[in-house]
Design a protein around this motif. Structure first.
Motif, mmCIF file in Angstrom:
data_model
loop_
_atom_site.group_PDB
_atom_site.id
_atom_site.type_symbol
_atom_site.label_atom_id
_atom_site.label_comp_id
_atom_site.label_asym_id
_atom_site.label_seq_id
_atom_site.Cartn_x
_atom_site.Cartn_y
_atom_site.Cartn_z
ATOM 1 N N SER A 87 4.739 -3.832 -24.206
ATOM 2 C CA SER A 87 4.356 -3.589 -22.812
ATOM 3 C C SER A 87 5.469 -4.041 -21.866
ATOM 4 N N PHE A 88 5.315 -3.694 -20.596
ATOM 5 C CA PHE A 88 6.222 -4.202 -19.567
ATOM 6 C C PHE A 88 5.458 -4.348 -18.247
ATOM 7 N N ILE A 117 1.346 -15.306 -18.760
ATOM 8 C CA ILE A 117 0.100 -14.806 -18.158
ATOM 9 C C ILE A 117 -0.336 -13.513 -18.825
ATOM 10 N N MET A 118 0.623 -12.635 -19.088
ATOM 11 C CA MET A 118 0.324 -11.365 -19.744
ATOM 12 C C MET A 118 -0.218 -11.588 -21.155
ATOM 13 N N LYS A 119 0.387 -12.494 -21.901
ATOM 14 C CA LYS A 119 -0.065 -12.767 -23.266
ATOM 15 C C LYS A 119 -1.503 -13.272 -23.273
ATOM 16 N N ASP A 120 -1.816 -14.177 -22.359
ATOM 17 C CA ASP A 120 -3.176 -14.713 -22.289
ATOM 18 C C ASP A 120 -4.183 -13.616 -21.976
ATOM 19 N N ALA A 121 -3.833 -12.737 -21.025
ATOM 20 C CA ALA A 121 -4.745 -11.657 -20.644
ATOM 21 C C ALA A 121 -4.936 -10.667 -21.792
ATOM 22 N N MET A 122 -3.855 -10.310 -22.465
ATOM 23 C CA MET A 122 -3.958 -9.359 -23.580
ATOM 24 C C MET A 122 -4.706 -9.972 -24.760
ATOM 25 N N ARG A 123 -4.452 -11.247 -25.024
ATOM 26 C CA ARG A 123 -5.147 -11.911 -26.128
ATOM 27 C C ARG A 123 -6.659 -11.893 -25.882
ATOM 28 N N ALA A 124 -7.060 -12.169 -24.657
ATOM 29 C CA ALA A 124 -8.486 -12.163 -24.327
ATOM 30 C C ALA A 124 -9.071 -10.755 -24.385
ATOM 31 N N GLU A 125 -8.302 -9.771 -23.909
ATOM 32 C CA GLU A 125 -8.809 -8.392 -23.866
ATOM 33 C C GLU A 125 -8.909 -7.779 -25.253
ATOM 34 N N PHE A 126 -7.863 -7.893 -26.046
ATOM 35 C CA PHE A 126 -7.884 -7.301 -27.381
ATOM 36 C C PHE A 126 -8.872 -8.017 -28.300
ATOM 37 N N VAL A 145 -7.761 -3.090 -16.316
ATOM 38 C CA VAL A 145 -8.348 -4.357 -16.771
ATOM 39 C C VAL A 145 -7.304 -5.469 -16.744
ATOM 40 N N LEU A 146 -6.108 -5.182 -17.243
ATOM 41 C CA LEU A 146 -5.048 -6.196 -17.279
ATOM 42 C C LEU A 146 -4.591 -6.595 -15.879
ATOM 43 N N VAL A 147 -4.520 -5.611 -14.976
ATOM 44 C CA VAL A 147 -4.143 -5.923 -13.592
ATOM 45 C C VAL A 147 -5.165 -6.864 -12.969
ATOM 46 N N ASN A 148 -6.437 -6.571 -13.158
ATOM 47 C CA ASN A 148 -7.495 -7.417 -12.583
ATOM 48 C C ASN A 148 -7.461 -8.832 -13.159
ATOM 49 N N LYS A 149 -7.118 -8.951 -14.443
ATOM 50 C CA LYS A 149 -7.087 -10.264 -15.083
ATOM 51 C C LYS A 149 -5.862 -11.085 -14.651
#
Length: 286
Positions: A87-88, A117-126, A145-149
């Motif tokens: 991702s980017f 921050i991105m890793k934490d959001a993706m870890r929670a989402e996936f 979803v990632l933007v909101n998180k």
């Protein structure tokens, strides 16, 4: 020191004082003015601005859109299987004072914080979804979803989040094979179900068509028999009227008609007695 040297020194001092009292801010920059290390102003529009030499110092930062292009990371899905996500993030400095305070004004530090921050959001989402859901999920929906998180945490860094994009989601080889086999089985089951329903519908349509054909043929036969009966009745009525009008002529006409039907081909032969009723009008004198 001569007067000329003193004048030159004075001019040079004035030049450096004037130069040290002004600074410029470009369209692509944001600036912070400090007073002995303390932030006193961050709201600078593009142009020339003043400062006090030796009292104020100015730091400038790139205000253009920057990119955080992270390395592919592994995340666990709901069933504890790894997916590889590439991702980017597109971002830019929004509140330059907050940016300086949060990451010391260092874009590299900001890039690291954004990555965390991105890793934490993706870890929670996936972690909320199965592999199948992750693969089939709409990318725009995932992006929202990632933007909101991540938006609240990134905003705290004085950064404006422009966009998040997931370039690809890959599976590990063994996971990929398992998922594809399961998807293939499900598709085969769906195809079989559709074929069964199609065959049932085809049988129903064919039976209905046969039924309609039988009905149409029966109705046509009925109408034909009705019309034939009406025609025969009318013909009989006409024959009866003709017979009643002139029985002798009617008998003569019917005999001629019979002769035409009997002797219509070459070489036709019929064996009858000469005085047979069939030859009533042969050789009969008027």
């Amino acid at each position: 020191m001569s007067k000329i040297q003193f004048l030159i020194a004075l001019i040079l001092l004035g030049f450096f004082l004037i130069k040290g009292s002004l600074f410029t801010v470009q369209e692509t920059e944001k600036a912070i003015k400090f007073k002995f290390g303390e932030i006193i102003n961050t709201d600078y529009k593009p142009g020339i601005h003043a400062k006090i030499p030796f009292v104020n110092n100015v730091k400038k930062f790139d205000a253009r859109i920057l990119s955080h292009d992270s390395r592919p990371e592994r995340f666990l899905t709901k069933e504890k299987k790894n997916v590889l996500v590439d991702s980017f993030v597109k971002w830019r400095i929004n509140a330059v004072g907050k940016f300086y305070t949060a990451v010391q004004g260092n874009p590299a530090t900001a890039d690291i914080r954004i990555g965390q921050i991105m890793k934490d959001a993706m870890r929670a989402e996936f972690g909320k979804h199965t592999v199948k859901e992750v693969i089939s999920q709409d990318r725009q929906e995932l992006r929202d979803v990632l933007v909101n998180k991540t938006q609240p945490a990134i905003t705290e860094l004085g950064i404006e989040l422009i966009d998040i994009r997931v370039k690809r989601i890959d599976l590990e080889e063994q996971v990929s094979a398992s998922v594809f086999r399961r998807m293939e089985t499900e598709r085969a089951r769906d195809a079989k179900d559709l074929r069964s329903r199609g065959a049932a519908e085809a049988t129903r349509i064919r039976a209905d068509a046969d039924k309609q054909a039988e009905i149409i043929l029966a109705e046509a036969y009925r109408d034909a028999e009705k019309m034939r009966g009406e025609g025969d009745a009318k013909a009989t009525s006409i024959y009866a009227e003709a017979y009643n009008a002139d029985p002798e002529f009617y008998s003569f006409y019917k005999s001629l008609d019979a002769y035409k039907k009997v002797f219509k081909g070459n070489g036709d032969m019929i064996v009858l007695e000469p005085d047979s009723d069939f030859f009533t009008y042969f050789g009969k004198k008027k």
